[in-house]
Design a protein around this motif. Sequence first.
Motif, PDB file in Angstrom:
ATOM      1  N   GLN A 265       0.822  -1.201   0.000  1.00 31.68           N
ATOM      2  CA  GLN A 265       0.000   0.000   0.000  1.00 31.68           C
ATOM      3  C   GLN A 265       0.863   1.260   0.000  1.00 31.68           C
ATOM      4  O   GLN A 265       1.698   1.462   0.872  1.00 31.68           O
TER       5      GLN A 265
ATOM      6  N   SER B 144       0.055  -6.896   4.062  1.00 36.05           N
ATOM      7  CA  SER B 144      -1.066  -7.834   4.064  1.00 36.05           C
ATOM      8  C   SER B 144      -0.585  -9.262   3.833  1.00 36.05           C
ATOM      9  O   SER B 144       0.541  -9.496   3.360  1.00 36.05           O
TER      10      SER B 144
ATOM     11  N   LEU C 272     -11.335  -3.906  10.205  1.00 35.80           N
ATOM     12  CA  LEU C 272      -9.996  -3.825   9.634  1.00 35.80           C
ATOM     13  C   LEU C 272      -9.250  -5.144   9.780  1.00 35.80           C
ATOM     14  O   LEU C 272      -9.552  -5.944  10.668  1.00 35.80           O
TER      15      LEU C 272
ATOM     16  N   GLN D 229      -4.310  -3.264   7.875  1.00 38.44           N
ATOM     17  CA  GLN D 229      -5.087  -2.039   7.693  1.00 38.44           C
ATOM     18  C   GLN D 229      -5.070  -1.171   8.952  1.00 38.44           C
ATOM     19  O   GLN D 229      -5.097   0.060   8.859  1.00 38.44           O
TER      20      GLN D 229
ATOM     21  N   HIS E 137      -2.035   1.037   8.829  1.00 39.32           N
ATOM     22  CA  HIS E 137      -2.178   2.189   7.953  1.00 39.32           C
ATOM     23  C   HIS E 137      -3.157   3.208   8.520  1.00 39.32           C
ATOM     24  O   HIS E 137      -2.993   4.420   8.305  1.00 39.32           O
ATOM     25  N   THR E 138      -4.147   2.745   9.283  1.00 42.64           N
ATOM     26  CA  THR E 138      -5.061   3.673   9.957  1.00 42.64           C
ATOM     27  C   THR E 138      -4.315   4.492  11.008  1.00 42.64           C
ATOM     28  O   THR E 138      -4.547   5.693  11.168  1.00 42.64           O
TER      29      THR E 138
END
Length: 290
Positions: free
Chosen positions: A6, A81, A271, A275, A278-279
């Motif tokens: 990402q 991921s 999530l 994720q 990244h949050t």
Amino acid sequence: MPPNHQEQAEPTTPTFDIIVVVQCESFTDPQTLNLPDTVSLPDMPELERARSMASHYGTLHVNGFGAYTIRTEYGVLFGRSEQELAFQQFDPYLTAKHDTVFSLPHKLRQAGYTSVFLHPYTLDFSNRGSLMRHIGFDAVLGAESFSHIPTPAMPYVPDTLLADKLIALCTSATQPLFLYAVTIENHGPWREEGKPLETYLEHLKNSDRMIGQLLNSLETSQRSALLVFFGDHRPSICPDLPPTTERSTPYFVLPVKNKKSYEFNNNIVSLTPAQLHHTVIKSIINFRKN
């Protein structure tokens, strides 16, 4: 850079004064366990309070039931991921030393943070003792940093004692600080009086108290803070809690200062561990103190 990683901006300045991430061993909301009505479920008032104040909260889709702590931990720390990892996903720490540039402590070091990893147990598991330093943590604290005498009722360092340590580190910090803590209290076996489920539920109360301790301390501080909390997996306690297809655990991301949360939308979002990484990064980048 691995394919499909990402793309995301990274922090360049220390927006929050304090960042605390708590990975809570075998933690889940007891209301989601589908236990019989005859089982008395503990109230979790501090978890509910944190959710009501959080910028993001919801379910974390972890990849294992009753184990695989490292897989969840890797996802949150590195933000890669399982699709990216492919076969490596089954034991990502075997190759994690090559992934330093993706790690939270590495990214936050570039933004001016000092980073500390805490786990009140042996650091030999997955070679955490050396790996965490390699990926950017400035200090790594294990069981030797905690004064706890094991008893049958409390064989591991209590979550409330870990909270005391985190609060002390936050209070004494003189520069931007990132703390990543992995708890141990809820780890099995839960053998007190031959009632493992009841013992586990009692331990969950301490996890909830830990949330309250941290939140109360950060609220009364004059410094800006980000508190992140999540369960690494559900417990496996047969026959009461056998493995099922439902594996999610709770999480929340909570910016807080001066007895209030900042003005964020209260987003309920499911999530994955990657994720969540990244949050957290987005929360740091987008935060404005004023």
